[in-house]
Scaffold this motif. Structure first.
Motif, PDB file in Angstrom:
ATOM      1  N   ASP A 351       0.843  -1.192   0.000  1.00 44.59           N
ATOM      2  CA  ASP A 351       0.000   0.000   0.000  1.00 44.59           C
ATOM      3  C   ASP A 351       0.882   1.248   0.000  1.00 44.59           C
ATOM      4  N   PRO A 352       0.783   2.128  -1.035  1.00 51.52           N
ATOM      5  CA  PRO A 352       1.690   3.280  -1.120  1.00 51.52           C
ATOM      6  C   PRO A 352       1.598   4.218   0.083  1.00 51.52           C
ATOM      7  N   ARG A 355       3.333   2.583   3.040  1.00 50.34           N
ATOM      8  CA  ARG A 355       4.770   2.518   2.802  1.00 50.34           C
ATOM      9  C   ARG A 355       5.427   3.862   3.098  1.00 50.34           C
ATOM     10  N   GLN A 407       7.694   4.613 -11.271  1.00 52.25           N
ATOM     11  CA  GLN A 407       6.741   5.715 -11.190  1.00 52.25           C
ATOM     12  C   GLN A 407       7.516   7.017 -11.043  1.00 52.25           C
ATOM     13  N   VAL A 412       4.277   8.812  -7.336  1.00 54.60           N
ATOM     14  CA  VAL A 412       4.536   8.264  -5.997  1.00 54.60           C
ATOM     15  C   VAL A 412       3.798   9.087  -4.950  1.00 54.60           C
ATOM     16  N   ALA A 415      -0.085   8.549  -5.289  1.00 49.93           N
ATOM     17  CA  ALA A 415      -0.518   7.216  -4.853  1.00 49.93           C
ATOM     18  C   ALA A 415      -0.540   7.102  -3.338  1.00 49.93           C
ATOM     19  N   ALA A 416       0.316   7.870  -2.651  1.00 46.84           N
ATOM     20  CA  ALA A 416       0.401   7.802  -1.195  1.00 46.84           C
ATOM     21  C   ALA A 416      -0.594   8.736  -0.499  1.00 46.84           C
TER      22      ALA A 416
END
Length: 834
Positions: A351-352, A355, A407, A412, A415-416
Motif C-alpha cells: 500500500d503506497p 509505505r 513511477q 509516488v 498514490a500515497a
C-alpha cells in the motif's frame, strides 16, 4: 514493410499508413546526417540505421590519406560496444563516414541533421555557421544537447533556418533508452515539432516528452537533483554508497543500479558537467545550495576516476569482487549493502500510503534517509513544474523513460495520498528540514489538484468533460489531456499514470485466471479480430493458458476474422510454466506430463492450421513455448527489441511444442526456395546450433536471420505500436483470402546429419565450452531435428516430427540431471550447468 536501400526492413508506417511528415520537404525522412562521431553521435547514427534510415556521419577532417578517419573509426567501434548499439553488426555498412572539408555537399541530400558534438556553446555555434549554407531548404536541424540553451544556440543561425531548428535530447544509450526530450526555440514552427515527434516515435521507436528551454530540461534537471539530494542526505544520515544503492534501486522501484552505481555508469565527468550547467544556468534557484559539487566527486575527477569507463569511481571491480569507496579513508573496501529489516519491511509494503508513512515515521537512519530523499524530490518537482514542463505528465514520464523509475515523483506522491503528503512536506519545510525554504506552490495545497486527489486524473469538470488521461498544467491552471497527434492513435494501449483510468482496453469476450480474450471497442475499428492476452507471471504458458489458447482459436474460427496474441507489457512469454506443471509431475512422473505436452503441441498446430489468420505480436523475451507458438502462427509482428530463442536446454529438456519440427520443416523450405540442389544440412545447421546453445536473438532482426521470423514478418520500432500493426496485419491477411498451408511431407537430414552435428559438438565439450550434460542434450536435439534414425532425404510429416519431440522431451524429463536444472531454475531463475 519498407526498404531503404538494402538495409534490413522494419515497418515505419505512420497513423494513416505512412510517416506523417507533411510540409515543404519530402513526406519521409530519407536520409539523416549526424554531426559528431563521438559516443552519442555514433550511437544515434547506429539507431537510425536500426530503423532502416541511412546516415552520413560527420566529424573533423584529419591530415593524411583518409580524411574521414575519425568517423570511420567510430563506425568500426560500434561493433565492439556492449550493449550493442546496432541490431545487426552488418548495419554499420549503412553509416557513411564523412568530414566537414570534403563532404558538406552531402548535407543537401539529408532531411534531418542532428548535431551531437561536445557540450560547448561556442563549438556548436561555429559548426552551425559552417554547415548552415549547405543544408537543404526543407531540412530540420536539431541539436542533441543534454542541457544547453536552445535559444542561445538559435541566435547564431540564419533567420530562415531558425523555424527549422530545435533541441532533441537522446538519452544514453540511444538504442535502449526510450526517452527523447524535444525542446523548441522561440521561432521553431509548431508544425515542425509535430513532424519530428512523429518521426521519433514511429520511425525510431522513442517516447517523446516536450520540455521547456531551461537548463538540463526535465529529465536531467529532476534526475541530477535527485542524485545530489541522495548524496547530501546520505552524508547527513551516515550511509555508505552501497547501502544507498541498495535502498534507491529496485526496492524503491528504480533502476537496480541505484544512485552511485548509476553515476559510475553514466560517467562522473558527465555528471559533473550537468551539475555545472545547473550551477551556471540557475543562479536564482531556491535549491541552489544543493547544486554544489560534492567534494568526493571533485576528488575522484582529480584522480581520473571517471566511473565505469576508467575502471574506478564510487566503485571499483577487483576480480569478481565489487569494492566501494570509503570517503573517510579514500580507500576501496568490500561492499556490503545490508538493509535494516524494518526498512526492508516498509519498502515491501504494497500500500503506497502505508509505505510512505512507515518511512517518514522510521527511527532508523536508512528510513529517515529515504523519506528525506523522496520529500526533497517531491518538493523540487513541485516548485519547478511550471518552469520546466507543460504538465506533470511530462515530469513523470521523463523519470520513467529516462531514469528507469517505475513511477515518477508525482505518481509516488499521488498514490500515497496527495493532501497528506503535501502537509508532511510543508511541515518539514517549516521546520527547516528540507533542502530549501521555498514554500510549496499554491496549487499543491488547494484548488482543483486537491479536489481531484492529485495531478493526474481521468476526467475533469472544468470547461466540460475532458478525455481520460489529463494532467495538471500549472501555467494554465487546468488539467490538460495528452497530445492528439495521429501517430499516438496507433498506440491502442498507451502507458498509464497513477490517477488515470487503469482499465484493460477493449471488450472482454472470455476471461479466467490465466488468459483474457477481448476485442477492440467502437471507434478503434477491427472489432472482428480477437485478441488473446496472458495474465500469468512473465506471461508463462500454464495448462490454463494452453486451454485458453485452444478456446481462442475455436472462437476466432467461429466468430472472427483473425486472432492476435498480445501482452499488455513485455515480455511476450518466458515459456512454459514449469511451476504449474510441477504438481502433476510429482504425482505421476513424466507420464503425467504427456497430456500437457500434447496440448502444447495442439496449440502450435492449431495456430498453424487455423481457418483464420493467427498473428503473434511480440516485444521483449519470447522464449521456449512462447517462441514455439510464435513460429507456428500465420505471421508475427515484432518490436525491434524482441529477444527470441528456444532455450529448453537450460532446464535439461528439448523443445517439445513443435519447435524442432518447425526448424526441420523451415530448413527444408528454405533449401527448396533458394538452392534445391544443395545438401540440406547447411540450412539446418543454424537452427541446430541456436537450439543446442540456447541462443537468444539480440534483436528482432537477428531473429529473422536465425529463422524464427520470416522476411514477411513486420518489425516495428515502437513497442506501443505492435498491437496496432498486428491487428492491421491480421485484417490484411483476412482481406486477401487467407487459407492455412496445406500439409506436405518434407525431407530430413536423417541419422547421417545427426552424426555430423554430434561430431561438431565434441569440440565444444572437450574445449570446456559446454558441459557433459549439455553435450547429451544437444545430441538429442540433433537426433530430433534431423528426423530420427532414417536415411538422409527421407520424407516425413509433421506428426512424425512431433512424436520424436514428445519422446525425447519425456525421456529427458525422467533424468535426475534434468530435475537438478529445473529445480535450480525455479529456485534462482538462472540455468544450472551440471
Amino acid at each position: 514493410m519498407t526498404l531503404v536501400g538494402d538495409i534490413p526492413s522494419v515497418s515505419r508506417s505512420g497513423a494513416n499508413g505512412h510517416n506523417d511528415l507533411q510540409g515543404d520537404g519530402p513526406a519521409r525522412i530519407r536520409r539523416i546526417a549526424v554531426l559528431g562521431a563521438g559516443v552519442m553521435g555514433a550511437q544515434i547514427a547506429a539507431h537510425c540505421v536500426n530503423a532502416g534510415v541511412p546516415v552520413v556521419l560527420f566529424d573533423l577532417p584529419v591530415d593524411g590519406g583518409d580524411r574521414s578517419a575519425v568517423a570511420r573509426k567510430a563506425i568500426a567501434g560500434l561493433q565492439r560496444l556492449n550493449p550493442a548499439p546496432l541490431a545487426l553488426p552488418e548495419l554499420a555498412a549503412h553509416i557513411e563516414p564523412a568530414n566537414y572539408d570534403e563532404h558538406l555537399a552531402r548535407l543537401r541530400e539529408c532531411d534531418l541533421v542532428i548535431e551531437a558534438i561536445a557540450e560547448r556553446l561556442d563549438w556548436k555555434r561555429d559548426l552551425y555557421q559552417r554547415v548552415a549554407p549547405a543544408l537543404a531548404p526543407h531540412a530540420i536541424l536539431a541539436t542533441n544537447t543534454s542541457g544547453l540553451s536552445i535559444a542561445a544556440l538559435a541566435e547564431t543561425l540564419p533567420r530562415d533556418l531558425r523555424p527549422r531548428f530545435c533541441g532533441v535530447h537522446f538519452f544514453n544509450p540511444p538504442r535502449y533508452m526510450p526517452l527523447v526530450e524535444l525542446i523548441p526555440a522561440a521561432d521553431t514552427e509548431s508544425r515542425l515539432l509535430d513532424r519530428l515527434e512523429t518521426f521519433l516515435v514511429s520511425d525510431l521507436g522513442k517516447r517523446v516528452v516536450r520540455a521547456k528551454d531551461t537548463p538540463n530540461f526535465i529529465g536531467n534537471r529532476i534526475g541530477v537533483f535527485g542524485i545530489l539530494a541522495a548524496m547530501i542526505e546520505a552524508d547527513r544520515h551516515g550511509l555508505s554508497y552501497d547501502v544507498v544503492d541498495e535502498l534507491t534501486g529496485a526496492r524503491l522501484g528504480r533502476a537496480k543500479s541505484g544512485t552511485f552505481r548509476t553515476a559510475d555508469v553514466v560517467g562522473l565527468d558527465t555528471l559533473a558537467h550537468v551539475i555545472r550547467t545547473m550551477q551556471t544556468g540557475l543562479p536564482d534557484d531556491p535549491f541552489r545550495a544543493a547544486f554544489a559539487t560534492p567534494p568526493v566527486l571533485t576528488a575522484l575527477l582529480d584522480q581520473g576516476a571517471l566511473g565505469q569507463k576508467s575502471g574506478a569511481g564510487f566503485y571499483r571491480k577487483d576480480g569478481k569482487a565489487i569494492l566501494r569507496l570509503d570517503p573517510a579513508s579514500r580507500q576501496y573496501v568490500p561492499a556490503d549493502g545490508t538493509v535494516d529489516a524494518s526498512v526492508a519491511a516498509a519498502l515491501a509494503e504494497r500500500d503506497p500510503a502505508r509505505r510512505l508513512r512507515a518511512l517518514r515515521e522510521s527511527t532508523h537512519p536508512q528510513g529517515k534517509f529515504l523519506w528525506a530523499l523522496l520529500r526533497d524530490t517531491f518538493h523540487y518537482a513541485a516548485v519547478h513544474l511550471a518552469d520546466i514542463a507543460h504538465t506533470a505528465r511530462d515530469v513523470d514520464f521523463a523519470m520513467r523513460w529516462g531514469f528507469g523509475h517505475a513511477q515518477g515523483p508525482f505518481e509516488v506522491w499521488q498514490a500515497a495520498g496527495w493532501t497528506t503528503v503535501a502537509q508532511w512536506i510543508q511541515e518539514d519545510i517549516d521546520n527547516g528540514l528540507a533542502l530549501s525554504a521555498a514554500p510549496l506552490p499554491d496549487w499543491v495545497l488547494g484548488g482543483l489538484v486537491v479536489q481531484d486527489g492529485g495531478v493526474h486524473t481521468g476526467t475533469r469538470r472544468t470547461g466540460g468533460e475532458q478525455p481520460d488521461g489529463a494532467s495538471w498544467n500549472p501555467h494554465e491552471g487546468v488539467f490538460q489531456p495528452r497530445r492528439d497527434l495521429p501517430v499516438y492513435r496507433r498506440q491502442l494501449a498507451p502507458p498509464r499514470l497513477v490517477g488515470e483510468p487503469d482499465q484493460a482496453p477493449g471488450r472482454t469476450v472470455f476471461e479466467n485466471e490465466a488468459i483474457r480474450l477481448w476485442t477492440l471497442v467502437e471507434g478503434h475499428g477491427y472489432r472482428d479480430v480477437l485478441i488473446a492476452s496472458f495474465k500469468t507471471k512473465m506471461h508463462t504458458i500454464s495448462p490454463a493458458v494452453t486451454q485458453g489458447l485452444l478456446h481462442a482459436v475455436d472462437l476466432a474460427e467461429a466468430r472472427y476474422r483473425g486472432l492476435v496474441v498480445w501482452q499488455d507489457r513485455p515480455p511476450f512469454s518466458a515459456g512454459a510454466d514449469l511451476q504449474a506443471m510441477l504438481p502433476a509431475f510429482m504425482q505421476g512422473g513424466p507420464a503425467a506430463i504427456e497430456p500437457l505436452e500434447r496440448d502444447l503441441q495442439r496449440v502450435a498446430q492449431r495456430f498453424r492450421h487455423a481457418l483464420v489468420p493467427t498473428v503473434v505480436a511480440m516485444a521483449g523475451l519470447a522464449l521456449g513455448g512462447g517462441c514455439e507458438i510464435a513460429v507456428h502462427a500465420a505471421a508475427r509482428v515484432a518490436h525491434l527489441e524482441t529477444y527470441i530463442g528456444l532455450v529448453e536446454i537450460g532446464v535439461g529438456l528439448v523443445p517439445g511444442a513443435g519447435g524442432l519440427a518447425y526448424c526441420a520443416r523451415r530448413a527444408a523450405e528454405q533449401r527448396a526456395a533458394t538452392a534445391p540442389d544443395m545438401p540440406l544440412l547447411p540450412f539446418l545447421q543454424k537452427f541446430a546450433e541456436a537450439v543446442a546453445t540456447a541462443k537468444v536473438s539480440r534483436s528482432a532482426l537477428e531473429a529473422r536471420q536465425i529463422g524464427y521470423l520470416r522476411e514477411s514478418d513486420p518489425i516495428v520500432m515502437h513497442e506501443d505500436e505492435v498491437l496496432y500493426a498486428a491487428i492491421r496485419h491480421a485484417a490484411a491477411l483476412a482481406d486477401t483470402g487467407w487459407r492455412p498451408p496445406l500439409d506436405a511431407p518434407f525431407p530430413v537430414a536423417g541419422a547421417d546429419g545427426a552424426a555430423t552435428l554430434s561430431a561438431q559438438l565434441v569440440n565444444l565439450r572437450d574445449g570446456g565450452f559446454i558441459s557433459e550434460y549439455d553435450y547429451e542434450l544437444a545430441r538429442s536435439v540433433a537426433h530430433v531435428i534431423c528426423g530420427g534414425d532414417v536415411d538422409p532425404g527421407t520424407l516425413v510429416d509433421e506428426e512424425w516430427m512431433l512424436a520424436l519431440e514428445r519422446r525425447a522431451f519425456l525421456r529427458l524429463l525422467g533424468n535426475p540431471r534434468t530435475h537438478e536444472r529445473i529445480m535450480g531454475m525455479l529456485k534462482t531463475g538462472k540455468p544450472v550447468r551440471n
